[in-house]
Design a protein around this motif. Sequence first.
Motif, PDB file in Angstrom:
ATOM      1  N   LEU A 158      66.376  30.392  54.600  1.00 31.16           N
ATOM      2  CA  LEU A 158      66.370  31.546  55.702  1.00 31.16           C
ATOM      3  C   LEU A 158      66.554  32.997  55.948  1.00 31.16           C
ATOM      4  O   LEU A 158      65.796  34.031  56.140  1.00 31.16           O
ATOM      5  CB  LEU A 158      67.213  30.905  56.648  1.00 31.16           C
ATOM      6  N   SER A 159      67.435  33.749  55.083  1.00 30.66           N
ATOM      7  CA  SER A 159      67.726  34.898  55.039  1.00 30.66           C
ATOM      8  C   SER A 159      66.295  35.277  54.269  1.00 30.66           C
ATOM      9  O   SER A 159      65.858  36.711  54.872  1.00 30.66           O
ATOM     10  CB  SER A 159      68.439  35.428  53.925  1.00 30.66           C
ATOM     11  N   GLY A 160      65.900  34.515  53.305  1.00 29.81           N
ATOM     12  CA  GLY A 160      64.635  34.939  52.114  1.00 29.81           C
ATOM     13  C   GLY A 160      63.550  35.216  53.781  1.00 29.81           C
ATOM     14  O   GLY A 160      63.136  36.427  53.302  1.00 29.81           O
ATOM     15  N   LEU A 161      63.413  34.808  54.092  1.00 30.40           N
ATOM     16  CA  LEU A 161      62.351  34.103  55.562  1.00 30.40           C
ATOM     17  C   LEU A 161      62.226  35.382  56.509  1.00 30.40           C
ATOM     18  O   LEU A 161      61.316  35.895  56.417  1.00 30.40           O
ATOM     19  CB  LEU A 161      61.929  32.596  55.995  1.00 30.40           C
ATOM     20  N   ALA A 162      63.117  35.247  56.858  1.00 30.38           N
ATOM     21  CA  ALA A 162      63.470  36.486  57.960  1.00 30.38           C
ATOM     22  C   ALA A 162      62.656  38.126  56.877  1.00 30.38           C
ATOM     23  O   ALA A 162      62.452  38.430  57.691  1.00 30.38           O
ATOM     24  CB  ALA A 162      65.459  36.654  58.461  1.00 30.38           C
ATOM     25  N   ILE A 163      63.742  38.088  55.925  1.00 34.45           N
ATOM     26  CA  ILE A 163      63.578  39.692  55.460  1.00 34.45           C
ATOM     27  C   ILE A 163      61.810  39.667  55.079  1.00 34.45           C
ATOM     28  O   ILE A 163      61.707  40.707  54.804  1.00 34.45           O
ATOM     29  CB  ILE A 163      64.938  39.766  54.064  1.00 34.45           C
ATOM     30  N   THR A 172      59.401  38.342  56.074  1.00 32.68           N
ATOM     31  CA  THR A 172      58.882  38.147  56.722  1.00 32.68           C
ATOM     32  C   THR A 172      58.702  39.443  57.803  1.00 32.68           C
ATOM     33  O   THR A 172      57.339  40.139  58.272  1.00 32.68           O
ATOM     34  CB  THR A 172      58.936  37.107  58.025  1.00 32.68           C
ATOM     35  N   ALA A 173      59.425  40.539  57.854  1.00 39.07           N
ATOM     36  CA  ALA A 173      59.771  41.409  58.086  1.00 39.07           C
ATOM     37  C   ALA A 173      59.562  43.018  57.665  1.00 39.07           C
ATOM     38  O   ALA A 173      58.895  43.423  57.642  1.00 39.07           O
ATOM     39  CB  ALA A 173      61.471  42.043  58.847  1.00 39.07           C
ATOM     40  N   ILE A 221      58.974  35.834  47.305  1.00 44.36           N
ATOM     41  CA  ILE A 221      57.729  34.997  47.251  1.00 44.36           C
ATOM     42  C   ILE A 221      56.451  34.929  48.370  1.00 44.36           C
ATOM     43  O   ILE A 221      55.574  34.936  48.638  1.00 44.36           O
ATOM     44  CB  ILE A 221      57.828  33.211  47.172  1.00 44.36           C
ATOM     45  N   ILE A 222      57.570  35.224  49.507  1.00 43.16           N
ATOM     46  CA  ILE A 222      56.984  35.619  50.700  1.00 43.16           C
ATOM     47  C   ILE A 222      55.781  36.023  51.433  1.00 43.16           C
ATOM     48  O   ILE A 222      55.527  36.770  51.591  1.00 43.16           O
ATOM     49  CB  ILE A 222      58.236  35.281  51.816  1.00 43.16           C
ATOM     50  N   TYR A 223      56.882  37.680  50.472  1.00 39.23           N
ATOM     51  CA  TYR A 223      56.375  39.081  50.688  1.00 39.23           C
ATOM     52  C   TYR A 223      54.971  38.855  50.553  1.00 39.23           C
ATOM     53  O   TYR A 223      54.241  39.457  52.295  1.00 39.23           O
ATOM     54  CB  TYR A 223      57.041  39.910  50.090  1.00 39.23           C
ATOM     55  N   PHE A 224      54.303  39.057  49.822  1.00 37.42           N
ATOM     56  CA  PHE A 224      53.055  39.725  49.738  1.00 37.42           C
ATOM     57  C   PHE A 224      51.874  37.798  50.464  1.00 37.42           C
ATOM     58  O   PHE A 224      50.938  38.567  51.097  1.00 37.42           O
ATOM     59  CB  PHE A 224      52.229  38.469  48.634  1.00 37.42           C
ATOM     60  N   SER A 241      49.306  32.337  59.967  1.00 37.91           N
ATOM     61  CA  SER A 241      49.203  31.083  59.241  1.00 37.91           C
ATOM     62  C   SER A 241      49.541  31.617  57.957  1.00 37.91           C
ATOM     63  O   SER A 241      50.518  31.250  57.077  1.00 37.91           O
ATOM     64  CB  SER A 241      48.015  30.774  58.922  1.00 37.91           C
ATOM     65  N   GLY A 242      49.721  33.248  57.880  1.00 42.39           N
ATOM     66  CA  GLY A 242      50.529  33.460  56.300  1.00 42.39           C
ATOM     67  C   GLY A 242      52.131  32.902  56.999  1.00 42.39           C
ATOM     68  O   GLY A 242      52.027  32.846  55.599  1.00 42.39           O
ATOM     69  N   LEU A 243      53.009  32.918  58.173  1.00 43.41           N
ATOM     70  CA  LEU A 243      54.157  32.787  58.438  1.00 43.41           C
ATOM     71  C   LEU A 243      54.552  31.077  57.657  1.00 43.41           C
ATOM     72  O   LEU A 243      55.079  30.680  56.900  1.00 43.41           O
ATOM     73  CB  LEU A 243      54.720  33.124  59.064  1.00 43.41           C
ATOM     74  N   ARG A 244      53.601  30.467  58.081  1.00 38.10           N
ATOM     75  CA  ARG A 244      53.219  29.317  57.654  1.00 38.10           C
ATOM     76  C   ARG A 244      52.998  28.952  56.002  1.00 38.10           C
ATOM     77  O   ARG A 244      54.215  27.874  55.740  1.00 38.10           O
ATOM     78  CB  ARG A 244      51.687  28.406  57.862  1.00 38.10           C
ATOM     79  N   VAL A 245      52.711  29.785  55.096  1.00 38.34           N
ATOM     80  CA  VAL A 245      52.727  29.749  54.034  1.00 38.34           C
ATOM     81  C   VAL A 245      54.046  29.702  53.277  1.00 38.34           C
ATOM     82  O   VAL A 245      54.364  28.967  52.741  1.00 38.34           O
ATOM     83  CB  VAL A 245      51.363  30.189  53.315  1.00 38.34           C
ATOM     84  N   ALA A 246      54.600  31.249  53.996  1.00 37.96           N
ATOM     85  CA  ALA A 246      56.050  31.735  53.685  1.00 37.96           C
ATOM     86  C   ALA A 246      56.801  30.538  54.054  1.00 37.96           C
ATOM     87  O   ALA A 246      58.373  30.658  53.201  1.00 37.96           O
ATOM     88  CB  ALA A 246      56.522  32.702  54.740  1.00 37.96           C
TER      89      ALA A 246
END
Lengths: 255, 250
Positions: free
Chosen positions: B60-65, B67-68, B124-127, B173-178
């Motif tokens: 969750l922290s990885g996703l939040a940071i 995504t931001a 992993i999420i950032y890109f 859609s980027g967020l779903r991949v993330a």
Amino acid sequence: MQPAEPAPALHLEVERLAFEGRTLMEGLVLDLPAGRTTCLLGPSGIGKSTLLRLVAGLLPGAVRSASDGLPLEGRIAWMAQSDLLLPWLSVEDNLLLGYRLRGARGTELARARERARGLLARVGLAERARALPHQLSGGMRQRAALARTLVEDRPIVLMDEPFSALDAITRHRLQDLAAELLTDRTVLLVTHSPLEALRLGHEVRVLDGAPARLGPPLRPAGTPPRIADPALLAQEAQLLDALAGTSVPPLEAAA
Amino acid sequence: MSRLRPLLVALGLLAAWQAVCWASGAPPYILPDPLRVARALWGRADLILPHAVTTALEILSGLAIGTALGAASALLLAASRRAREWVLPVLVVSQALPVFALAPLLVLWLGYGLPSKVAMAVLIIYFPVTTAFFDGLRRTPEGWIELARVMDARPAAILWRIRVPAALPAFASGLRVAAAVAPIGAVVGEWVGSSSGLGYLMLHANARMQTDLLFASLFVLCLMALLLWHAVDRLLRRLVPWPSEPLHPA
């Protein structure tokens, strides 16, 4: 519906406009009479939309001036062929888009909202003010777009084939509505339909040739919106013949 | 029928699993049967739960940071030509680097605790978030922007009131991949070096031939990943209810 300020006449000159090495327009002068509707006809690809964009100031390359000598910024409203409603805003918020974009708030926004509600009622969408655009039919969306153009309350209105995506009956109704609501504004209406031009225009101009040239103004009798009587239909046939018979642009220019 | 379908698929998979166990005669430390895994899940819940909490926190922290950071980068790229010219090539080249190969370095730099796993998930999420959102911001239908210009809107107003909302479906859609890849980042980080988390528990159980515990941890991880994806998906559907394409392409 009277504009808040008297509509000026508009004068536009294009010295030379080329696109990818091809001269589209050269020495073109367009005069829009004050408070009148000018309809612009011409074969597709000839540069009608380009001319409209030049008037709107969306493209560089033209010298524009208003008869009252004041700058044109903030005095033009634009309506395109597609409704351009933003899908995330309700119909009412779409009508207020211009005010929101300019950062209006407080009493200015409240007054605009009043105006928007009045116009929604005029175009028969009062019940759908809270709906999202994708919940409306094509005709309703174009009515909303017409209302949005008028909420801006600008003396000069430019319309780029605003009714061409509609079915015949909806188109006819909207033409009447637009003619009524656009009274006393300086309007430039681009259309590919001679009948639409003859019904709605105080003046009809034909853009043709390469580089494109404007024909002399044609002034049908009576005031718009005219009824499509035999005389008007005969004029339509003449215009169609003229448009079809004149130098048809080469295929690559028509794209 | 369509409501029952996921249940039927799950039952079918379980049956196939059980059939493989019977047919192969594999000992439980190679392939435990579903019942044994269920017992491990139930019996060792007190062990699994704290580790699951660690991993959930990392995800969750990885996703939040991530995504931001991704959203901010996309906005910067969209708003400034200079940022596009300087940063975009770096961003693209950086993707040639296998992010997983960085995991040992992250552990070396950030230690065995939470930060190295969060950093892994963020990387992993950032890109995907950045590219999806930036792509959306670049593809605003021209007609909307022209309309705004005739309405005398400033570039900032066009960005915030038109380009950003118009890009939200792409951002979603980027967020779903993330949401789908964030658990991978966290677990890879745990495998490289950690003292808690489901990835750690799986390595630990594997080394002790407690294959049923390994499977039970894996099950919890899958469940968490699915729940996360569905939560994100539902949230996005609520926030972005309009069709992603304009009704009439302008």
